[in-house]
Scaffold this motif. Structure first.
Motif, short mmCIF file in Angstrom:
data_model
loop_
_atom_site.label_atom_id
_atom_site.label_comp_id
_atom_site.label_asym_id
_atom_site.label_seq_id
_atom_site.Cartn_x
_atom_site.Cartn_y
_atom_site.Cartn_z
N MET A 135 0.83 -1.20 0.00
CA MET A 135 0.00 0.00 0.00
C MET A 135 0.87 1.26 0.00
O MET A 135 0.63 2.20 -0.76
N ALA A 136 1.90 1.27 0.85
CA ALA A 136 2.77 2.44 0.94
C ALA A 136 3.45 2.72 -0.40
O ALA A 136 3.56 3.87 -0.83
N THR A 137 3.91 1.66 -1.06
CA THR A 137 4.58 1.81 -2.35
C THR A 137 3.63 2.33 -3.41
O THR A 137 3.95 3.27 -4.16
N VAL A 138 2.44 1.73 -3.50
CA VAL A 138 1.45 2.13 -4.50
C VAL A 138 0.96 3.55 -4.24
O VAL A 138 0.80 4.35 -5.17
N TYR A 139 0.74 3.88 -2.97
CA TYR A 139 0.26 5.23 -2.63
C TYR A 139 1.31 6.28 -2.98
O TYR A 139 0.98 7.33 -3.57
N ALA A 140 2.57 6.00 -2.67
CA ALA A 140 3.64 6.95 -2.99
C ALA A 140 3.74 7.16 -4.50
O ALA A 140 3.92 8.29 -4.97
N GLU A 141 3.61 6.08 -5.26
CA GLU A 141 3.66 6.20 -6.72
C GLU A 141 2.46 6.97 -7.25
O GLU A 141 2.59 7.78 -8.17
N ALA A 142 1.30 6.73 -6.65
CA ALA A 142 0.10 7.47 -7.07
C ALA A 142 0.27 8.96 -6.83
O ALA A 142 -0.12 9.78 -7.67
#
Length: 199
Positions: free
Chosen positions: A49-56
Motif C-alpha cells: 500500500m505504501a509503495t502504490v500510494y507513494a507512486e500514485a
C-alpha cells in the motif's frame, strides 16, 4: 609440508526477515493495527500500500493530491473499523486490496486493456444502469485480485473478482458483475440487468 586442514562446510541457514508494516508496532492502536503487526501477509499488504500510494502521489495531478491525502486518511479509519467485522482479517485484507487496486487504476500505474462494450436490458425501469446508455467494462487481470471498472455515462464502479464454480464474479459497493457460459448479469442494489457483448 604442512597438513592441509579441511573444514566441512555446513549449510548456513538464516531465518527469513520478519515483515513489518510501515507504522511503528510499538505504537499500534486497536485490534486491526495489532493484527497487522502479527500477520506477515497483512504487513506485506501494508508495505505494498505504501509503495502504490507513494507512486500514485507522484503521478496524480497536483490539484488532486489534497483530496487523495484526505481519502487515504479516511481509508485508514475505515480499515481500522474492520474490528467490527465477523472476520477481522478478511475485512482488513479486502480493505487493503480494494484500495491498492483503486490507486493503481486511478493513477495510471497499470496498462489499460481494451474496453469491452456491453448492451444491457434492464429488468426494472428505475435501475441505475440505463439500457439506452452503453456500459463499458475494462478488465484488469494483472491486479490481485483481478478487477473490473464498469462505466456508464454518469457512473463508474470498481469491482474485485473472485472465481466461482462455473465462471467469474466481480463485486463492488452495491454492484455485482457475473459471467456464466457467455451470459453477463449486472446487479445494482436489488436491480438486475442482462447484458451481452457488443460485436
Amino acid at each position: 609440508m604442512g597438513k592441509v586442514s579441511s573444514v566441512s562446510a555446513e549449510p548456513v541457514t538464516t531465518a527469513p526477515a520478519t515483515i513489518t508494516p510501515t507504522f511503528d508496532c510499538q505504537k499500534a492502536e486497536g485490534e486491526v493495527e495489532n493484527l497487522i503487526c502479527q500477520q506477515a501477509d497483512l504487513a506485506a499488504l501494508d508495505q505494498q500500500m505504501a509503495t502504490v500510494y507513494a507512486e500514485a502521489m507522484k503521478r496524480l495531478p497536483k490539484d488532486d493530491l489534497a483530496t487523495q491525502k484526505a481519502m487515504q486518511r479516511g481509508w485508514i479509519k475505515g480499515r481500522n473499523e474492520c474490528w467490527k467485522a465477523n472476520d477481522v482479517k478478511a475485512c482488513t485484507e479486502s480493505a487493503y486490496k480494494t484500495r491498492i487496486v483503486e490507486l493503481q487504476v486511478m493513477s495510471g500505474q497499470l496498462e489499460v486493456p481494451n474496453a469491452v462494450n456491453l448492451r444491457c436490458v434492464k429488468t426494472d425501469p428505475t435501475t441505475l444502469l440505463d439500457s439506452s446508455q452503453p456500459v463499458t467494462a475494462i478488465f484488469y487481470n494483472q491486479t490481485d485480485p483481478a478487477s473490473l471498472v464498469l462505466t456508464t455515462v454518469d457512473s463508474q464502479w470498481l469491482l474485485l473478482g473472485s472465481r466461482t464454480g462455473s465462471g467469474i464474479r466481480y463485486a463492488g459497493q452495491n454492484i455485482m458483475y457475473e459471467e456464466h457460459q457467455g451470459k453477463v448479469t449486472i446487479s445494482v442494489f436489488d436491480e438486475v440487468m442482462r447484458c451481452q457483448v457488443m460485436q
